[in-house]
Design a protein around this motif. Structure first.
Motif, mmCIF file in Angstrom:
data_model
loop_
_atom_site.group_PDB
_atom_site.id
_atom_site.type_symbol
_atom_site.label_atom_id
_atom_site.label_comp_id
_atom_site.label_asym_id
_atom_site.label_seq_id
_atom_site.Cartn_x
_atom_site.Cartn_y
_atom_site.Cartn_z
ATOM 1 N N PHE A 1 52.013 49.254 52.306
ATOM 2 C CA PHE A 1 50.998 49.442 53.345
ATOM 3 C C PHE A 1 49.623 49.656 52.722
ATOM 4 O O PHE A 1 48.620 49.092 53.194
ATOM 5 N N ALA B 1 48.211 46.391 51.309
ATOM 6 C CA ALA B 1 47.777 45.516 52.407
ATOM 7 C C ALA B 1 46.478 46.027 53.022
ATOM 8 O O ALA B 1 45.586 45.248 53.371
ATOM 9 N N PHE B 2 46.356 47.343 53.150
ATOM 10 C CA PHE B 2 45.142 47.932 53.718
ATOM 11 C C PHE B 2 43.946 47.709 52.794
ATOM 12 O O PHE B 2 42.843 47.368 53.254
ATOM 13 N N CYS C 1 49.595 44.837 57.981
ATOM 14 C CA CYS C 1 49.887 46.011 57.150
ATOM 15 C C CYS C 1 51.284 46.546 57.444
ATOM 16 O O CYS C 1 52.044 46.869 56.520
ATOM 17 N N SER D 1 54.335 46.314 54.738
ATOM 18 C CA SER D 1 54.952 47.589 54.381
ATOM 19 C C SER D 1 56.464 47.532 54.523
ATOM 20 O O SER D 1 57.208 47.952 53.621
#
Length: 364
Positions: free
Chosen positions: A241, A244-245, A254, A258
């Motif tokens: 996560f 991706a963020f 995200c 995750s």
């Protein structure tokens, strides 16, 4: 192929030496449960979720594969590194450390697609990541294992289950392709199939969790391995996560990345363990893989429950603030940041939405 790790001291040994049972209690039952369960899950669930995939959206992911690239970086970058750090940090015995590393090098599993659906993730991205990670695993699994085991200097011959990877890949591509075709030809029926498949997938997850708890009565596993099997999926979800963020993916992506990062293909891990270790070591390692599978399902249920509770709360707040607006107004498609959009993509989306509104007004 056998694994001779007991006399190697390059990987830190565990301070608590323990005797390993000579034979597994009932390997046939465990193997049958997970073989049949995985076959049913992969076949039904991937076909039903294939019914949610639109060709244009899938092509957009392949044409501009930022989400897939980030997911693969998590899958074959963060997870093997996490496995190596856990094995070193907990001072695992050599054969235990290799088993944890094998789990970290495995591609994403089908369970991730079920969990992604229930958290309103990007199904096109999820299926694309699962398929791509399985393909890439043909080269990345041996590469990652070679790079990380070099520092341990183990006289270990690991056998990559190429046949199992090929079967898994075929069981992914064939039902998904058929599901995409059904969605293209019969979109209304595809929606019904998707709903049924989502329910079946949820039930199968519950069955796997219950079976894991029942089978756990006979487990004779090192407590350290159980702790790692609990921590490992959580670390994968969190780091996936965060990456991706940090790469400016949408909230929907995200969540998807995750889940894809933390959910590993347990069947491939078990196949590789069976090919690489003797029964003397296999009993503990097999149970470690089962424990990881059980905990990743339990973590998934917790993530789904937390997300659904958050979703209901947001809808309730929206109804209180906008009583005249229907519930549909709350549902909005997440937008990617401009860093990952090609020039003109935002204009196309805007024109498309305006055109839809204009057609709607004309029809009225």
């Amino acid at each position: 192929m056998s694994a001779d790790c007991s006399h190697n001291s390059t990987c830190p040994p565990n301070s608590m030496e323990e005797e390993l049972p000579e034979e597994m209690d009932d390997p046939g039952t465990l193997k049958l449960v997970f073989t049949v369960g995985s076959a049913v899950m992969v076949g039904l669930v991937m076909f039903s979720f294939g019914c949610s995939v639109e060709i244009q959206k899938l092509w957009s992911h392949l044409r501009r594969p930022w989400g897939i690239v980030v997911g693969l970086l998590c899958q074959f970058g963060l997870m093997p590194l996490t496995a190596y750090l856990l094995a070193t940090g907990f001072s695992l015995r050599p054969f235990q450390a290799i088993a944890v590393l094998i789990m970290g090098c495995c591609p994403g599993g089908t369970i991730s697609n079920v969990l992604t659906f229930w958290v309103d993730g990007d199904m096109d991205l999820s299926i694309s990541m699962t398929t791509c990670s399985t393909v890439v695993a043909l080269g990345m699994m041996p590469l990652c294992l070679y790079l990380y085991t070099r520092s341990w200097n183990l006289t270990q011959n690991l056998t990559i289950p190429y046949q199992s990877i090929g079967i898994t890949l075929g069981s992914l591509i064939v039902p998904v392709t058929f599901g995409i075709y059904v969605n293209y030809r019969w979109p209304k029926q595809a929606k019904t199939i998707l709903k049924v498949g989502a329910i079946v997938g949820g039930v199968l997850l519950l069955v796997v969790a219950v079976a894991g708890v029942v089978l756990a009565k006979g487990w004779n596993t090192d407590a350290t391995l159980l702790i790692i099997s609990f921590i490992f999926p959580l670390v994968g979800h969190v780091t996936g996560f965060l990456l991706a963020f940090l790469t400016h993916q949408s909230w929907q992506r995200c969540r998807t990345i995750s889940i894809e990062t933390g959910a590993q293909n347990i069947q491939l891990c078990i196949a590789m363990l069976q090919l690489s270790f003797t029964a003397e070591y296999l009993v503990q390692l097999f149970n470690f893989a089962l424990a990881y599978g059980l905990f990743q399902v339990l973590h998934g249920f917790f993530i789904i429950a937390a997300y659904q509770a958050y979703k209901r709360r947001q809808k309730s707040k929206h109804r209180m603030q906008h009583p005249d607006c229907p519930a549909v107004c709350y549902e909005q498609k997440p937008r990617e940041t401009t860093a990952f959009l090609e020039e003109g993509d935002g204009v196309v989306v805007t024109l498309g939405s305006l055109g839809t509104e204009q057609q709607h007004r004309t029809a009225e």
